[in-house]
Structures are given as structure tokens and as C-alpha cells.
Design an enzyme around this catalytic site. Structure first.
Site, mmCIF file in Angstrom:
data_model
loop_
_atom_site.group_PDB
_atom_site.id
_atom_site.type_symbol
_atom_site.label_atom_id
_atom_site.label_comp_id
_atom_site.label_asym_id
_atom_site.label_seq_id
_atom_site.Cartn_x
_atom_site.Cartn_y
_atom_site.Cartn_z
ATOM 1 N N TYR A 162 0.845 -1.200 0.000
ATOM 2 C CA TYR A 162 0.000 0.000 0.000
ATOM 3 C C TYR A 162 0.886 1.258 0.000
ATOM 4 O O TYR A 162 0.519 2.290 -0.545
ATOM 5 C CB TYR A 162 -0.966 -0.010 1.194
ATOM 6 C CG TYR A 162 -2.156 0.913 1.016
ATOM 7 C CD1 TYR A 162 -3.061 0.718 -0.020
ATOM 8 C CD2 TYR A 162 -2.364 1.986 1.876
ATOM 9 C CE1 TYR A 162 -4.144 1.568 -0.193
ATOM 10 C CE2 TYR A 162 -3.445 2.831 1.722
ATOM 11 C CZ TYR A 162 -4.334 2.616 0.680
ATOM 12 O OH TYR A 162 -5.406 3.467 0.514
ATOM 13 N N LYS A 169 -3.146 8.535 2.807
ATOM 14 C CA LYS A 169 -4.358 8.382 3.634
ATOM 15 C C LYS A 169 -4.154 8.963 5.028
ATOM 16 O O LYS A 169 -5.101 9.503 5.618
ATOM 17 C CB LYS A 169 -4.768 6.909 3.716
ATOM 18 C CG LYS A 169 -5.297 6.318 2.406
ATOM 19 C CD LYS A 169 -6.493 7.076 1.841
ATOM 20 C CE LYS A 169 -7.215 6.262 0.765
ATOM 21 N NZ LYS A 169 -8.255 7.076 0.078
HETATM 22 P P1 NAD Z 1 -13.003 3.084 -7.621
HETATM 23 O O1 NAD Z 1 -11.920 2.770 -8.591
HETATM 24 O O2 NAD Z 1 -14.356 2.670 -7.951
HETATM 25 O O3 NAD Z 1 -12.995 4.641 -7.277
HETATM 26 C C1 NAD Z 1 -11.819 5.423 -7.318
HETATM 27 C C2 NAD Z 1 -12.196 6.690 -8.037
HETATM 28 O O4 NAD Z 1 -11.117 7.633 -8.022
HETATM 29 C C3 NAD Z 1 -12.552 6.453 -9.516
HETATM 30 O O5 NAD Z 1 -13.859 6.900 -9.758
HETATM 31 C C4 NAD Z 1 -11.533 7.292 -10.262
HETATM 32 O O6 NAD Z 1 -12.039 7.856 -11.441
HETATM 33 C C5 NAD Z 1 -11.237 8.349 -9.221
HETATM 34 N N1 NAD Z 1 -10.003 9.092 -9.499
HETATM 35 C C6 NAD Z 1 -8.705 8.661 -9.476
HETATM 36 N N2 NAD Z 1 -7.887 9.657 -9.849
HETATM 37 C C7 NAD Z 1 -8.668 10.743 -10.113
HETATM 38 C C8 NAD Z 1 -8.417 12.065 -10.555
HETATM 39 N N3 NAD Z 1 -7.161 12.497 -10.831
HETATM 40 N N4 NAD Z 1 -9.470 12.910 -10.717
HETATM 41 C C9 NAD Z 1 -10.733 12.497 -10.460
HETATM 42 N N5 NAD Z 1 -11.043 11.249 -10.055
HETATM 43 C C10 NAD Z 1 -10.006 10.389 -9.883
HETATM 44 O O7 NAD Z 1 -12.515 2.421 -6.239
HETATM 45 P P2 NAD Z 1 -13.064 2.553 -4.744
HETATM 46 O O8 NAD Z 1 -12.472 1.410 -4.030
HETATM 47 O O9 NAD Z 1 -14.530 2.743 -4.737
HETATM 48 O O10 NAD Z 1 -12.318 3.868 -4.208
HETATM 49 C C11 NAD Z 1 -13.000 4.975 -3.647
HETATM 50 C C12 NAD Z 1 -12.286 5.453 -2.389
HETATM 51 O O11 NAD Z 1 -12.406 4.444 -1.392
HETATM 52 C C13 NAD Z 1 -10.812 5.721 -2.573
HETATM 53 O O12 NAD Z 1 -10.453 6.882 -1.835
HETATM 54 C C14 NAD Z 1 -10.170 4.514 -1.934
HETATM 55 O O13 NAD Z 1 -8.873 4.789 -1.445
HETATM 56 C C15 NAD Z 1 -11.141 4.267 -0.813
HETATM 57 N N6 NAD Z 1 -11.082 2.936 -0.197
HETATM 58 C C16 NAD Z 1 -11.177 1.816 -0.964
HETATM 59 C C17 NAD Z 1 -11.113 0.545 -0.357
HETATM 60 C C18 NAD Z 1 -11.206 -0.727 -1.185
HETATM 61 O O14 NAD Z 1 -10.729 -1.756 -0.717
HETATM 62 N N7 NAD Z 1 -11.791 -0.712 -2.359
HETATM 63 C C19 NAD Z 1 -10.979 0.467 1.034
HETATM 64 C C20 NAD Z 1 -10.892 1.637 1.787
HETATM 65 C C21 NAD Z 1 -10.937 2.870 1.162
HETATM 66 O O1 0WE Z 2 -7.085 2.956 -1.616
HETATM 67 C C1 0WE Z 2 -7.044 1.872 -2.150
HETATM 68 C C2 0WE Z 2 -6.521 1.735 -3.568
HETATM 69 C C3 0WE Z 2 -6.279 3.049 -4.241
HETATM 70 C C4 0WE Z 2 -5.460 2.953 -5.490
HETATM 71 C C5 0WE Z 2 -5.565 1.906 -6.384
HETATM 72 C C6 0WE Z 2 -4.792 1.894 -7.550
HETATM 73 C C7 0WE Z 2 -4.810 0.747 -8.516
HETATM 74 C C8 0WE Z 2 -4.388 1.168 -9.907
HETATM 75 C C9 0WE Z 2 -4.573 3.972 -5.759
HETATM 76 N N1 0WE Z 2 -3.820 3.979 -6.888
HETATM 77 C C10 0WE Z 2 -3.917 2.976 -7.768
HETATM 78 N N2 0WE Z 2 -3.131 3.021 -8.892
HETATM 79 C C11 0WE Z 2 -3.265 2.152 -9.917
HETATM 80 O O2 0WE Z 2 -2.480 2.190 -10.888
HETATM 81 N N3 0WE Z 2 -7.476 0.751 -1.459
HETATM 82 C C12 0WE Z 2 -7.786 0.904 -0.056
HETATM 83 C C13 0WE Z 2 -7.551 -0.599 -2.034
HETATM 84 C C14 0WE Z 2 -6.247 -1.278 -1.807
HETATM 85 O O3 0WE Z 2 -5.197 -1.065 -2.643
HETATM 86 C C15 0WE Z 2 -4.123 -1.766 -2.135
HETATM 87 C C16 0WE Z 2 -4.502 -2.431 -0.972
HETATM 88 C C17 0WE Z 2 -5.867 -2.110 -0.750
HETATM 89 C C18 0WE Z 2 -6.715 -2.564 0.391
HETATM 90 C C19 0WE Z 2 -2.824 -1.861 -2.628
HETATM 91 C C20 0WE Z 2 -1.900 -2.662 -1.931
HETATM 92 C C21 0WE Z 2 -2.281 -3.312 -0.773
HETATM 93 C C22 0WE Z 2 -3.572 -3.213 -0.272
#
Ligand code: NAD
Ligand code: 0WE
Length: 274
Positions: A162, A169
Site C-alpha cells: 500500500y 491516507k
Molecule cells: P473506484 O476505482 O471505484 O474509485 C476510485 C475513483 O477515483 C474512480 O472513480 C476514479 O475515477 C477516481 N479518481 C482517481 N484519480 C482521479 C483524478 N485524478 N481525478 C478524479 N477522479 C479520480 O474504487 P473505490 O475502491 O470505490 O475507491 C474509492 C475510495 O475508497 C478511494 O479513496 C479509496 O482509497 C477508498 N477505499 C477503498 C477501499 C477498497 O478496498 N476498495 C478500502 C478503503 C478505502
Molecule cells: O485505496 C485503495 C486503492 C487506491 C489505489 C488503487 C490503484 C490501482 C491502480 C490507488 N492507486 C492505484 N493506482 C493504480 O495504478 N485501497 C484501499 C484498495 C487497496 O489497494 C491496495 C490495498 C488495498 C486494500 C494496494 C496494496 C495493498 C492493499
């Protein structure tokens, strides 16, 4: 039609949701929950390629406010909030669900793989964008409004790969507290939801993904992965009058994973005892 129970907690409330990419997005679960409670929602999307996915979703919750907004583009940020001001005058809520770090930053050793440009861009997109959106939103937000952002436990504890996203974060959670302090006197509340791993686009294609979901399931208090409906429910609480007096908080919705210091009885414990 909706899997979310209907109600009136968000009736008459209008707001912006940033970060829907597709039907698996956490922001989309939140959108459905808020819409089921009567909210009127505007969406931003990141570029033309995502419009095809986001438009039908927005339409299904009665929204025709779709704004192209890359958070690194000041002109698009200006245009987004001007469009909201023109259309509605005032808003009541903001959901920020945006994160990004270069793929090269998200594998292997943190200290070896984190570059200056990778660090800057991860913190710009994943943390500063909330400060920027919150400032712009606050200018048109009613005094009982609320904001929510999405974070992850990698801010508090080391999660392999991560890496710089964990640092971003941590910054995002600190930004949440500072924004909460600034807007608190106006009655605007600002909180973060720390969700456990959920299978979205952003969680796809991460190395060791399969192991991560298995480990989280085995180690969590509830011995299950995080249900996006729980995240959406927490967002409804924090954005509605139910959340009165709650601000500056990072609220974990992760099946209790964050609370565990040693594996309970169950598959993980067994695998270590064998
Ligand atoms: P997702 O890919 O559906 O959403 C991520 C969004 O970020 C996308 O809509 C993408 O277009 C947008 N984005 C990235 N770069 C951008 C930019 N430069 N301008 C505008 N938009 C941009 O994935 P998600 O998991 O729903 O992620 C949403 C949030 O939840 C993120 O902040 C992520 O860190 C957080 N989160 C995700 C998880 C998980 O496991 N999926 C867990 C905890 C927190
Ligand atoms: O916030 C996240 C992921 C956000 C994210 C995901 C990507 C994938 C594609 C940010 N940048 C990128 N860049 C890319 O090119 N999460 C909380 C989901 C997540 O991502 C991980 C996790 C978890 C959980 C990455 C490594 C280890 C754990």
C-alpha cells in the site's frame, strides 16, 4: 428496485458525489443509499471513458447532473462548483471517494519504490483534492451540511504494497480533522470512513489481492469481508441529521479488523497451530 431501504433522512438535500467509476465503486453504494433516502445527487466522473459507465447509473437514481472533473485540473474543479452554484445555488453534502498512486509506487519496498514525483502525485490526488473540494464546497454549502471522505487502515498500520497510499491516507485523515475544525463553527461536519478491502476497480490488479481478501476475512472480528452496504450506511449516518455532533472522526467499517491484535479462534489461528 433499490436494495436500500427507502426513507426521508435526506429529503430536500442536494449534494455532490466524486469518485463513481462503475457499479462496484464505493461511491456508487453511497449514492444509492443517499438516493433511497431522498437525496438529489450530482456526480463528477474522471474523463470521457468513464461517462459511459457513470451516466446510466446516475440516471437510475434520477440524476442528470454529470460533470467531467479530474481533481488535478483547476479549470475542471472551477467549472464543477460553478455548475453546482448555477444549478442549485446551495448544496448540503459532499462525498469524496478518490485515490490514486502510480502503479510503480504500489509494490515492493516502500523506501525503495517511493519517488519524489510518485509521492507528490499520490498526495495531490488522494489528499489535497479533498482540501480543494472541501473549500469550494464550503462556499456553497448550507450551514448544517456535511462532508465524507474514504480512507483505509494502511494510514495507521503498515500494509504490504500500500506504500505511499498509506502516507497519503494519513494526510487525508489529518486534513479531515483540520477541515472539521475550520468548518465546525458553521455547523458543517467533516468525517472519514475507513473501509476494509472491497472488490472495486481501485482494489483490482493489486499484487497479493487474493491473499489480502482471505487474510482480512480470516482476521476480522466478524470473520468476513467488508460489505459496501455498511460503508453506505455509515455515510448516510454521517451526512444526515443522525450524525449530529460527530465531526473530525475516522470511523472504521471493516468487520472489526482494526480492533484485533491477535487472531481469534478460527481458520487463521488453526493454520498457525498446525
Ligand atoms: P473506484 O476505482 O471505484 O474509485 C476510485 C475513483 O477515483 C474512480 O472513480 C476514479 O475515477 C477516481 N479518481 C482517481 N484519480 C482521479 C483524478 N485524478 N481525478 C478524479 N477522479 C479520480 O474504487 P473505490 O475502491 O470505490 O475507491 C474509492 C475510495 O475508497 C478511494 O479513496 C479509496 O482509497 C477508498 N477505499 C477503498 C477501499 C477498497 O478496498 N476498495 C478500502 C478503503 C478505502
Ligand atoms: O485505496 C485503495 C486503492 C487506491 C489505489 C488503487 C490503484 C490501482 C491502480 C490507488 N492507486 C492505484 N493506482 C493504480 O495504478 N485501497 C484501499 C484498495 C487497496 O489497494 C491496495 C490495498 C488495498 C486494500 C494496494 C496494496 C495493498 C492493499
Amino acid at each position: 428496485m433499490s436494495e436500500y431501504p427507502t426513507g426521508t433522512l435526506m429529503a430536500g438535500k442536494r449534494g455532490l458525489i466524486m469518485g463513481v467509476a462503475n457499479k462496484n465503486s464505493i461511491a456508487w453504494a453511497i449514492a444509492q443509499q443517499l438516493a433511497a433516502q431522498g437525496a438529489e445527487i450530482a456526480f463528477t466522473y474522471q474523463g470521457d471513458k468513464l461517462l459511459r459507465r457513470v451516466k446510466p447509473l446516475a440516471e437510475s437514481v434520477g440524476s442528470d447532473v454529470l460533470l467531467d472533473c479530474d481533481v488535478t485540473n483547476d479549470d475542471q474543479m472551477d467549472a464543477t462548483f460553478k455548475a453546482l452554484a448555477d444549478r442549485w445555488g446551495r448544496i448540503d453534502f459532499l462525498v469524496h471517494a478518490i485515490a490514486f498512486a502510480g502503479k510503480d509506487q504500489l509494490s515492493g519496498s516502500f523506501v525503495e519504490s517511493t519517488t519524489r514525483d510518485g509521492f507528490k502525485s499520490a498526495l495531490d490526488i488522494s489528499a489535497y483534492s479533498f482540501v480543494d473540494a472541501a473549500r469550494r464546497a464550503s462556499e456553497i454549502m448550507n450551514d448544517d451540511g456535511a462532508m465524507v471522505t474514504l480512507t483505509y487502515l494502511g494510514s495507521e498500520r503498515v500494509v504490504p504494497n500500500y506504500n505511499v497510499m498509506g502516507v497519503a491516507k494519513a494526510a487525508l485523515e489529518a486534513c479531515t480533522r483540520y477541515i472539521a475544525a475550520d468548518l465546525g463553527p458553521r455547523g458543517i461536519r467533516v468525517n472519514a470512513i475507513s473501509a476494509g478491502p472491497i472488490k472495486t476497480l481501485a482494489a483490482a490488479g493489486i499484487g497479493s489481492g487474493r491473499h489480502m481478501f482471505r487474510f482480512n476475512k480470516a482476521a476480522a472480528a466478524m470473520q468476513d469481508n467488508t460489505d459496501p452496504k455498511g460503508v453506505a450506511g455509515a455515510a448516510l449516518y454521517l451526512l444526515s441529521e443522525l450524525g449530529a455532533s460527530c465531526t473530525g472522526e475516522t470511523h472504521h467499517v471493516d468487520g472489526g479488523f482494526h480492533a484485533i491484535g491477535m487472531p481469534q479462534e478460527g481458520p487463521l489461528r488453526e493454520s498457525l497451530e498446525s
